[in-house]
Motif scaffolding. Structure first.
Motif, PDB file in Angstrom:
ATOM      1  N   GLU A  60     -43.950 -28.981 -51.361  1.00  0.00           N
ATOM      2  CA  GLU A  60     -44.317 -29.915 -50.287  1.00  0.00           C
ATOM      3  C   GLU A  60     -43.270 -29.902 -49.174  1.00  0.00           C
ATOM      4  O   GLU A  60     -43.616 -29.905 -47.983  1.00  0.00           O
ATOM      5  CB  GLU A  60     -44.442 -31.335 -50.860  1.00  0.00           C
ATOM      6  CG  GLU A  60     -45.664 -31.541 -51.724  1.00  0.00           C
ATOM      7  CD  GLU A  60     -45.688 -32.916 -52.367  1.00  0.00           C
ATOM      8  OE1 GLU A  60     -46.795 -33.425 -52.613  1.00  0.00           O
ATOM      9  OE2 GLU A  60     -44.600 -33.484 -52.602  1.00  0.00           O
TER      10      GLU A  60
ATOM     11  N   HIS B  53     -52.646 -32.940 -54.175  1.00  0.00           N
ATOM     12  CA  HIS B  53     -53.332 -32.267 -53.063  1.00  0.00           C
ATOM     13  C   HIS B  53     -54.659 -31.701 -53.543  1.00  0.00           C
ATOM     14  O   HIS B  53     -54.846 -30.482 -53.601  1.00  0.00           O
ATOM     15  CB  HIS B  53     -52.446 -31.166 -52.478  1.00  0.00           C
ATOM     16  CG  HIS B  53     -51.120 -31.661 -51.989  1.00  0.00           C
ATOM     17  ND1 HIS B  53     -50.972 -32.322 -50.787  1.00  0.00           N
ATOM     18  CD2 HIS B  53     -49.884 -31.622 -52.560  1.00  0.00           C
ATOM     19  CE1 HIS B  53     -49.700 -32.658 -50.623  1.00  0.00           C
ATOM     20  NE2 HIS B  53     -49.031 -32.258 -51.694  1.00  0.00           N
TER      21      HIS B  53
ATOM     22  N   TRP C 206     -45.746 -30.610 -46.464  1.00  0.00           N
ATOM     23  CA  TRP C 206     -46.907 -31.324 -47.002  1.00  0.00           C
ATOM     24  C   TRP C 206     -46.560 -32.749 -47.439  1.00  0.00           C
ATOM     25  O   TRP C 206     -47.288 -33.365 -48.192  1.00  0.00           O
ATOM     26  CB  TRP C 206     -47.461 -30.577 -48.212  1.00  0.00           C
ATOM     27  CG  TRP C 206     -48.248 -29.356 -47.847  1.00  0.00           C
ATOM     28  CD1 TRP C 206     -48.338 -28.770 -46.626  1.00  0.00           C
ATOM     29  CD2 TRP C 206     -49.036 -28.567 -48.742  1.00  0.00           C
ATOM     30  NE1 TRP C 206     -49.129 -27.656 -46.691  1.00  0.00           N
ATOM     31  CE2 TRP C 206     -49.576 -27.513 -47.982  1.00  0.00           C
ATOM     32  CE3 TRP C 206     -49.336 -28.648 -50.098  1.00  0.00           C
ATOM     33  CZ2 TRP C 206     -50.400 -26.534 -48.535  1.00  0.00           C
ATOM     34  CZ3 TRP C 206     -50.155 -27.673 -50.660  1.00  0.00           C
ATOM     35  CH2 TRP C 206     -50.689 -26.634 -49.886  1.00  0.00           C
ATOM     36  N   GLU C 207     -45.438 -33.304 -46.951  1.00  0.00           N
ATOM     37  CA  GLU C 207     -45.114 -34.683 -47.297  1.00  0.00           C
ATOM     38  C   GLU C 207     -46.168 -35.621 -46.719  1.00  0.00           C
ATOM     39  O   GLU C 207     -46.951 -35.237 -45.853  1.00  0.00           O
ATOM     40  CB  GLU C 207     -43.738 -35.072 -46.742  1.00  0.00           C
ATOM     41  CG  GLU C 207     -42.587 -34.315 -47.369  1.00  0.00           C
ATOM     42  CD  GLU C 207     -42.208 -33.098 -46.552  1.00  0.00           C
ATOM     43  OE1 GLU C 207     -41.132 -32.550 -46.795  1.00  0.00           O
ATOM     44  OE2 GLU C 207     -42.993 -32.692 -45.671  1.00  0.00           O
TER      45      GLU C 207
END
Length: 371
Positions: free
Chosen positions: A290, A145, A295-296
Motif C-alpha cells: 500500500e 482492496h 494505496w493508503e
C-alpha cells in the motif's frame, strides 16, 4: 465470420511486424485489408525499409489468410474474445508497452483494465515460507482492496499458489499462457484453469496448436508485467522467469516489490538481489504494498481550496488532470494515464509542470494528489 477480425489475426501472423510498424502500415495504406492485398508500395512507408519491404512482398498472404480463417473458426466455436492492439478494449496498461502483442485471445470475464491489478510471480519450487507469504498477501489484499485482479502465469509453484489464493478469497485472477487456448500447461493445473476461466480469465497471444516451448514463456512474461500496476516477486533464485518478469516490469516503469529472504537461502537469492540493486522495493506484507503504490486511505482537503487550485490550471491537460484528482483524491501515474487516455510521457511532463506550480504533489509509488 467477422472479416475484420479475420484480417486482424492475419496481420498478427506476419513475421517482423509489431505494433509500431503495423500502425504505419495501416495509416499509409488505409486499412488492414490493404496490407494483405498490397504488393508494391511497402518501401515508401515510414519505418519499413527496403529489407522489410522485400520480405513483405515475398510473404504468402494467401496462406496466412487461410491460417487466420482456421483460427477464426476456433475463436467463434469456443466463444473467445479477440483483442487487437487498435481495439478500444485492448488492455490499456499493456498498450503503453512498445513490444505489446498485436493480437490477444481471451477466455473469461474479468476486466483487463481493472482499477487495481497486481502480478504475483516466483519460483516453481517455493519453500513453505514462500507459499505462506504469497497466500497471506493475497488474503490481505482481498480484505483491504476487494476487486484487485491477481495476474500470474499458471506455472508450478508461486504462480499456481497465487491463482488458487485469489480464487479462495474471491478475487478475480488472470492466467497468462505460453501457448494457445486449445490446451493447458501444465496439465495438472487443468481444473484450476477451468475455474480461473469462469471467475477470472485465461489470456494469450498464441494461436491454437502452439506448444508451450521455452521462448514462449519469456514472451508470456512481458504480458504478465505489462498488464499490472506492480509485480510482486515472492521468492526466486538468482536466475529464473520471475527475475525476467521483474526486469521487464522495471523497463515498463512498473513498480517491482520483493519479499526478502535469508542471506544464504538460495531460493531467495533473486529477491535479495532485486532489493540490493534497487530494482525492487522490500515488501513484508500488504502495508508495504500500500505504501509503495500509494494505496493508503484516501483523504481530501477543503473543496474551497481545491476549487481555487482548479482555477489555477492553465492548459486543457492540466484541467483534465485536476478533474480526475478532485474526484479520486489521489491516483497512480499509470492509472491516471489510463483514465485520461493520455500518453505517459506527456502526462509525466504535465505533472512535473504542475508540481512546480504548486498544484499537485507526488508521493511514493508514482502517486499524485492535489495539494
Amino acid at each position: 465470420m467477422n472479416s475484420q477480425i479475420h484480417y486482424q489475426i492475419a496481420i498478427s501472423l506476419i513475421k517482423g511486424i509489431g505494433p509500431k510498424l503495423a500502425r504505419n502500415l495501416i495509416a499509409y495504406l488505409g486499412s488492414i485489408e490493404a496490407i494483405l492485398d498490397s504488393k508494391s508500395r511497402f518501401e515508401k512507408i515510414p519505418g519499413i525499409g527496403t529489407v522489410m519491404a522485400q520480405k513483405l512482398r515475398e510473404t504468402d498472404f494467401v496462406s496466412i489468410l487461410k491460417q487466420a480463417e482456421k483460427e477464426m473458426t476456433f475463436v467463434e466455436k469456443e466463444g473467445l474474445k479477440t483483442l487487437f492492439f487498435t481495439d478500444e478494449d485492448y488492455p490499456r496498461r499493456l498498450s503503453f508497452c512498445e513490444d505489446a502483442p498485436l493480437m490477444l485471445y481471451y477466455r473469461g470475464n474479468a476486466s483487463l483494465d481493472a482499477t487495481r491489478m497486481i502480478s504475483v510471480v516466483g519460483t516453481r519450487r517455493p519453500s513453505d515460507n514462500g507459499m505462506t507469504n504469497c497466500e497471506k498477501l493475497i488474503q490481505e489484499l482481498a480484505v483491504r482492496h476487494p476487486g484487485t485482479v491477481i495476474v500470474s502465469g499458471l506455472a508450478y509453484g508461486i504462480d499456481i499458489c497465487a491463482h488458487r489464493a485469489a480464487l479462495r478469497n474471491n478475487l478475480p485472477t488472470i492466467a497468462v499462457l505460453a501457448h494457445g487456448l486449445d490446451r493447458i500447461y501444465p496439465g495438472t493445473h487443468h481444473h484450476t484453469a477451468r475455474e480461473i476461466a469462469e471467475r477470472g480469465g485465461l489470456l494469450t497471444e498464441f494461436m491454437t496448436e502452439t506448444n508451450p516451448d521455452r521462448p514462449n514463456f519469456v514472451k508470456r512474461n512481458r504480458i504478465v508485467a505489462g498488464l499490472c500496476d506492480a509485480v510482486v516477486v515472492v521468492e526466486s533464485a538468482r536466475k529464473g522467469g520471475a527475475l525476467i518478469t521483474a526486469g521487464i516490469a522495471n523497463s515498463y516503469s512498473r513498480d517491482v516489490l520483493a519479499f526478502p529472504g535469508r542471506v544464504n537461502d538460495e531460493a531467495s537469492g533473486g529477491c535479495n538481489k532485486l532489493i540490493k540493486t534497487n530494482i525492487a522495493a522490500l515488501i513484508e506484507d500488504v502495508d508495504d504494498l500500500e505504501y509503495a503504490l500509494g494505496w493508503e486511505s484516501k483523504s481530501g482537503g477543503s473543496s474551497v481550496v481545491q476549487g481555487s487550485l482548479f482555477a489555477s490550471a492553465e492548459t486543457p491537460d492540466e484541467k483534465a488532470i485536476m478533474e480526475v484528482l478532485l474526484a479520486e483524491k489521489e491516483m497512480n501515474l499509470n492509472l491516471l494515464g489510463l483514465q485520461l487516455g493520455m500518453p505517459i510521457g506527456r502526462l509525466s511532463a504535465t505533472l512535473l509542470d504542475m508540481e512546480f506550480k504548486g498544484l499537485v504533489k507526488s508521493r511514493p509509488g508514482g502517486v499524485f494528489k492535489l495539494l
